[in-house]
Design a protein around this motif. Structure first.
Motif, PDB file in Angstrom:
ATOM      1  N   GLY B  68     -29.110 -46.844 -61.627  1.00  0.00           N
ATOM      2  CA  GLY B  68     -29.055 -46.929 -60.174  1.00  0.00           C
ATOM      3  C   GLY B  68     -29.886 -45.836 -59.522  1.00  0.00           C
ATOM      4  N   THR B  69     -29.759 -44.612 -60.053  1.00  0.00           N
ATOM      5  CA  THR B  69     -30.520 -43.495 -59.505  1.00  0.00           C
ATOM      6  C   THR B  69     -32.018 -43.779 -59.595  1.00  0.00           C
ATOM      7  N   MET B 100     -39.328 -37.330 -54.626  1.00  0.00           N
ATOM      8  CA  MET B 100     -38.631 -38.188 -55.587  1.00  0.00           C
ATOM      9  C   MET B 100     -37.807 -37.355 -56.555  1.00  0.00           C
ATOM     10  N   LEU B 101     -38.429 -36.264 -57.069  1.00  0.00           N
ATOM     11  CA  LEU B 101     -37.696 -35.393 -57.987  1.00  0.00           C
ATOM     12  C   LEU B 101     -36.463 -34.819 -57.307  1.00  0.00           C
ATOM     13  N   LEU B 102     -36.640 -34.397 -56.047  1.00  0.00           N
ATOM     14  CA  LEU B 102     -35.522 -33.815 -55.306  1.00  0.00           C
ATOM     15  C   LEU B 102     -34.416 -34.845 -55.102  1.00  0.00           C
ATOM     16  N   ALA B 103     -34.816 -36.077 -54.775  1.00  0.00           N
ATOM     17  CA  ALA B 103     -33.814 -37.120 -54.551  1.00  0.00           C
ATOM     18  C   ALA B 103     -33.012 -37.371 -55.823  1.00  0.00           C
ATOM     19  N   GLY B 104     -33.719 -37.446 -56.962  1.00  0.00           N
ATOM     20  CA  GLY B 104     -33.032 -37.670 -58.241  1.00  0.00           C
ATOM     21  C   GLY B 104     -32.082 -36.526 -58.554  1.00  0.00           C
ATOM     22  N   ALA B 105     -32.590 -35.291 -58.409  1.00  0.00           N
ATOM     23  CA  ALA B 105     -31.752 -34.125 -58.703  1.00  0.00           C
ATOM     24  C   ALA B 105     -30.571 -34.076 -57.738  1.00  0.00           C
ATOM     25  N   GLY B 106     -30.823 -34.434 -56.479  1.00  0.00           N
ATOM     26  CA  GLY B 106     -29.754 -34.414 -55.482  1.00  0.00           C
ATOM     27  C   GLY B 106     -28.655 -35.410 -55.825  1.00  0.00           C
ATOM     28  N   PHE B 107     -29.076 -36.595 -56.254  1.00  0.00           N
ATOM     29  CA  PHE B 107     -28.073 -37.590 -56.631  1.00  0.00           C
ATOM     30  C   PHE B 107     -27.284 -37.113 -57.843  1.00  0.00           C
ATOM     31  N   GLY B 108     -28.002 -36.491 -58.796  1.00  0.00           N
ATOM     32  CA  GLY B 108     -27.310 -35.908 -59.947  1.00  0.00           C
ATOM     33  C   GLY B 108     -26.335 -34.828 -59.510  1.00  0.00           C
ATOM     34  N   GLN B 131     -23.157 -47.793 -58.215  1.00  0.00           N
ATOM     35  CA  GLN B 131     -23.039 -48.820 -57.181  1.00  0.00           C
ATOM     36  C   GLN B 131     -23.628 -48.331 -55.862  1.00  0.00           C
ATOM     37  N   ILE B 132     -23.286 -47.085 -55.507  1.00  0.00           N
ATOM     38  CA  ILE B 132     -23.770 -46.527 -54.243  1.00  0.00           C
ATOM     39  C   ILE B 132     -25.296 -46.482 -54.253  1.00  0.00           C
ATOM     40  N   ALA B 133     -25.863 -46.042 -55.384  1.00  0.00           N
ATOM     41  CA  ALA B 133     -27.321 -45.943 -55.472  1.00  0.00           C
ATOM     42  C   ALA B 133     -27.966 -47.324 -55.343  1.00  0.00           C
ATOM     43  N   ASN B 134     -27.408 -48.315 -56.040  1.00  0.00           N
ATOM     44  CA  ASN B 134     -27.972 -49.662 -55.952  1.00  0.00           C
ATOM     45  C   ASN B 134     -27.906 -50.195 -54.527  1.00  0.00           C
ATOM     46  N   GLY B 135     -26.748 -49.988 -53.872  1.00  0.00           N
ATOM     47  CA  GLY B 135     -26.609 -50.438 -52.492  1.00  0.00           C
ATOM     48  C   GLY B 135     -27.597 -49.749 -51.580  1.00  0.00           C
ATOM     49  N   THR B 136     -27.736 -48.428 -51.745  1.00  0.00           N
ATOM     50  CA  THR B 136     -28.660 -47.677 -50.902  1.00  0.00           C
ATOM     51  C   THR B 136     -30.095 -48.143 -51.129  1.00  0.00           C
ATOM     52  N   ALA B 137     -30.418 -48.480 -52.394  1.00  0.00           N
ATOM     53  CA  ALA B 137     -31.770 -48.963 -52.692  1.00  0.00           C
ATOM     54  C   ALA B 137     -32.074 -50.236 -51.891  1.00  0.00           C
ATOM     55  N   VAL B 241     -34.900 -54.945 -59.561  1.00  0.00           N
ATOM     56  CA  VAL B 241     -35.231 -54.661 -60.947  1.00  0.00           C
ATOM     57  C   VAL B 241     -33.969 -54.191 -61.658  1.00  0.00           C
ATOM     58  N   ILE B 242     -33.570 -54.915 -62.686  1.00  0.00           N
ATOM     59  CA  ILE B 242     -32.440 -54.445 -63.474  1.00  0.00           C
ATOM     60  C   ILE B 242     -33.010 -53.651 -64.628  1.00  0.00           C
ATOM     61  N   THR B 243     -32.867 -52.333 -64.549  1.00  0.00           N
ATOM     62  CA  THR B 243     -33.522 -51.510 -65.559  1.00  0.00           C
ATOM     63  C   THR B 243     -32.706 -51.446 -66.833  1.00  0.00           C
ATOM     64  N   GLY B 244     -31.380 -51.517 -66.712  1.00  0.00           N
ATOM     65  CA  GLY B 244     -30.554 -51.360 -67.908  1.00  0.00           C
ATOM     66  C   GLY B 244     -30.683 -49.979 -68.518  1.00  0.00           C
ATOM     67  N   LEU B 245     -31.247 -49.023 -67.723  1.00  0.00           N
ATOM     68  CA  LEU B 245     -31.489 -47.687 -68.282  1.00  0.00           C
ATOM     69  C   LEU B 245     -30.208 -47.025 -68.769  1.00  0.00           C
ATOM     70  N   GLU B 246     -29.071 -47.274 -68.053  1.00  0.00           N
ATOM     71  CA  GLU B 246     -27.845 -46.590 -68.473  1.00  0.00           C
ATOM     72  C   GLU B 246     -27.448 -47.017 -69.877  1.00  0.00           C
ATOM     73  N   LEU B 247     -27.467 -48.343 -70.118  1.00  0.00           N
ATOM     74  CA  LEU B 247     -27.066 -48.821 -71.441  1.00  0.00           C
ATOM     75  C   LEU B 247     -28.059 -48.399 -72.509  1.00  0.00           C
ATOM     76  N   ASP B 248     -29.351 -48.555 -72.210  1.00  0.00           N
ATOM     77  CA  ASP B 248     -30.355 -48.215 -73.209  1.00  0.00           C
ATOM     78  C   ASP B 248     -30.316 -46.732 -73.557  1.00  0.00           C
ATOM     79  N   SER B 249     -30.149 -45.885 -72.514  1.00  0.00           N
ATOM     80  CA  SER B 249     -30.166 -44.452 -72.817  1.00  0.00           C
ATOM     81  C   SER B 249     -28.924 -44.067 -73.616  1.00  0.00           C
ATOM     82  N   ILE B 250     -27.771 -44.637 -73.253  1.00  0.00           N
ATOM     83  CA  ILE B 250     -26.563 -44.305 -74.019  1.00  0.00           C
ATOM     84  C   ILE B 250     -26.711 -44.812 -75.451  1.00  0.00           C
ATOM     85  N   ALA B 251     -27.254 -46.043 -75.580  1.00  0.00           N
ATOM     86  CA  ALA B 251     -27.447 -46.594 -76.920  1.00  0.00           C
ATOM     87  C   ALA B 251     -28.359 -45.695 -77.744  1.00  0.00           C
ATOM     88  N   ALA B 252     -29.495 -45.283 -77.149  1.00  0.00           N
ATOM     89  CA  ALA B 252     -30.456 -44.465 -77.887  1.00  0.00           C
ATOM     90  C   ALA B 252     -29.811 -43.157 -78.326  1.00  0.00           C
TER      91      ALA B 252
END
Lengths: 326, 317
Positions: B68-69, B100-108, B131-137, B241-252
């Protein structure tokens, strides 16, 4: 005792009730939305559709509550439920593209069996292999989604279901819609099992402290296994209601059921660390969540804004729970 | 002998077997330089996010919000940089990337505050912020429009140095950085300590909540970098875009041997895990498996990886 004293005593007891805060929030929310929608919220049709929708999420939330009380998570319910609707539709449909053409009763029974079976798979991984439920159910969620896609021959909408199936979603007994009756039964059964059976008390024990539960002779593995079977079974019931209400299905239905059920349970005051919470709380939590969603729909908020609001509400609910726990 | 006894030996063996298997299945096509570079390019996004995810998992947390982020940051970035009149737009490239970097770090940081200060369960917090990030996007992109990025963004993903695409270098840089932080800094050692045993970490003077806070900030930052690569690859951003990054990163990360209970794991393992996942994804694409079948296969792989982790833990204890 004068009448005034009786009333005061009653009132004090109500305020001290553990669910008072939740009920208060629910009533305030209903009042607020009724005012903002100029009474459209209180319209009979709207209340009816609200109750119908709540039953699907609510039944799944009852199963989710069992898992979460034992300090687990079931993220797979959405995947299991969509797979079950697709499977049920595929074996019951009269469409020549699918071969089984089973009558309604065996079809529904197979749906329940398969959903419980998926729950059992989660249960075995979590209890016997001692794997974290989060990851196990994340994986089975993916597997359920993938299976739904395969069963529906690459995402087709499956139609032409036997008319008798409509009973669970559109039928009613004495004016009460079937989904609401099923939801009510699930809540009563869940309440009885959790409060009045040894199995139910053991779930609290396992969630509260696994070590102590084990030392007092609770079969921890057994409990861990069965809560997932119950959650799978509830996901199966939810998918039967869904299929029967719409009388067709595809891979997109019931998307997000896992999040909504977890949200309902968490808003209802069940601790994320297990061992604390009640089915009555879950019932109120489900209504709070659904009233909120319904109100936002009536107010014409976009789906995305609704996501944001729901996310904020979940964080707020968990924060309140955490602050209270301290 | 030393090689066989290395903790990463089984992983590397699996990777080699997979590469060999796919090479046989595709008559060697999968070994063409083009395809190998492609695997590297595709792995780089998941790889960068996995480094952040690994730090979070080692503290016994979890970050489900990364997908989402990343989507949100890409939409913010594209709308800031966009030259289309309907968006805020047209700020200089460097400023856009920094924001962009600031936004990502801020969300983190939001995740970090909720997890470390309010002591909320990371799973639920990051599920909600996802969810919040996806909605905001969606809000940022005016309800799901595709925002086209200006040509200047292309340099990130469409340029290469000596034939190797730039995202691969970014990925390697993050691996090196992650390795250095975890192995050679006090902060890195504190991450292991917090994940291994929070109480002991606290008693030995580690600021547990500070460590908790910063791993989520880093994870958000990594998601932002992935968002840049993604935006540059397709030259646009869209909340659909459904990145699936959360699942892929956890899987990796889990395949790479990081324990879900925290305190254990290494960046080298994560690197191998990312490559294993990348090779599998690439192989499934070449075999033309549809996306849902890929879901099933990946789900199965995660289960096996976690089962192995559970089995190892039991053997040790």
């Amino acid at each position: 005792m004068t009448f005034g004293e009786v009333v005061r005593q009653y009132f004090q007891r109500a305020v001290r009730n553990e669910h008072f805060g939740l009920i208060f929030i629910l009533i305030a929310l209903i009042a607020l939305i009724s005012v903002m929608t100029h009474g459209a919220f209180l319209n009979g049709t709207n209340i009816r559709s609200l109750l119908l929708r709540s039953s699907i999420t609510g039944v799944a939330a009852v199963g989710q509550a069992f898992v979460m009380l034992s300090a687990g998570f079931d993220l797979s319910v959405g995947g299991v439920a969509v797979m079950t609707t697709c499977l049920g539709a595929a074996i019951m449909t009269e469409s020549p593209r699918f071969l089984a053409h089973l009558p309604m009763v065996p079809g529904v029974l197979i749906m329940l069996l398969v959903a419980s079976g998926m729950g059992a798979i989660n249960g075995i991984f979590v209890s016997r292999l001692a794997m974290p439920s989060l990851i196990v159910t994340l994986a089975t969620w993916q597997i359920g989604k993938g299976a739904a896609f395969q069963i529906s021959k690459g995402g087709e909408t499956i139609r032409y279901l036997p008319d008798s199936l409509a009973f669970f979603g559109k039928g009613d007994i004495g004016g009460l819609p079937m989904p609401v009756i099923i939801f009510g039964l699930a809540v009563v059964l869940g309440y009885l099992v959790l409060q009045h059976t040894r199995f139910g008390r053991s779930i609290y024990a396992v969630g509260g402290s696994e070590g102590s539960a084990w030392l007092t002779g609770v079969n921890v593995m057994h409990i861990r296994f069965w809560v997932f079977v119950i959650s799978g079974f509830c996901a199966g019931i939810a998918s039967i209601i869904q299929l029967s209400r719409v009388m067709c299905t595809n891979v997109m239905v019931l998307h997000g059921l896992e999040l909504n059920s977890i949200a309902a349970v968490v808003i209802g005051g069940v601790s994320l660390f297990g061992g604390k919470g009640s089915i009555i709380g879950v019932l109120i939590g489900t209504f709070i969540l659904m009233v909120l969603g319904n109100g936002m729909n009536l107010l014409g908020l976009s789906t995305y804004t609704q996501w944001i609001v729901k996310g904020v509400v979940i964080v707020a609910a968990v924060s309140i729970g955490a602050l209270r726990g301290r | 002998m030393k090689a066989v006894r290395s903790e990463h030996f089984p992983l590397i063996a699996i990777l080699i077997v997979l590469i060999a298997g796919f090479a046989t299945m595709t008559d060697g096509k999968s070994l063409h330089t083009d395809n190998l570079l492609n695997i590297l390019l595709q792995s780089s996004m998941v790889g960068v996010v996995s480094v952040g995810q690994a730090l979070v998992l080692i503290t016994a947390g979890i970050d489900l919000s990364v997908g989402g982020t990343a989507v949100l940051v890409a939409c913010i970035g594209a709308s800031l940089l966009s030259t289309e009149p309907s968006f805020l737009g047209s700020i200089p490239l460097a400023a856009g990337l920094v924001l962009m970097l600031l936004a990502g770090a801020g969300f983190g940081a939001i995740n970090g505050v909720l997890v470390s200060r309010l002591r909320l369960a990371p799973l639920i917090v990051t599920l909600a912020t996802w969810q919040i990030a996806n909605g905001t996007a969606f809000v940022v992109s005016h309800g799901g429009d595709t925002i086209r990025a200006p040509g200047a963004v292309a340099f990130i993903a469409h340029q290469s140095i000596g034939g190797v695409p730039i995202p691969a270098f970014i990925f390697i840089a993050f691996i090196v950085l992650g390795y250095f932080i975890l192995r050679h800094t006090t902060f890195g050692h504190s991450i292991y300590a917090v994940g291994g045993n929070e109480a002991t970490a606290w008693l030995s003077g580690i600021r547990v909540s500070t460590v908790r806070f910063w791993v989520y900030v880093i994870s958000g930052l990594c998601a932002a970098v992935a968002a840049m690569v993604q935006m540059s690859r397709v030259m646009a951003a869209s909340p659909n875009v459904i990145t699936g990054l959360e699942l892929d990163s956890i899987a990796a990360v889990v395949i790479g041997g990081v324990s879900l209970f925290g305190g254990k794991g290494s960046i080298i393992g994560v690197l191998v895990g990312v490559l294993i996942l990348g090779v599998i994804n690439n192989g499934m694409n070449m075999a033309r498996l549809n996306i849902f079948m890929q879901y099933m296969v990946k789900g199965g792989i995660i289960l096996v990886a976690v089962a192995i982790d559970a089995w190892r833990r039991r053997r040790l204890s």
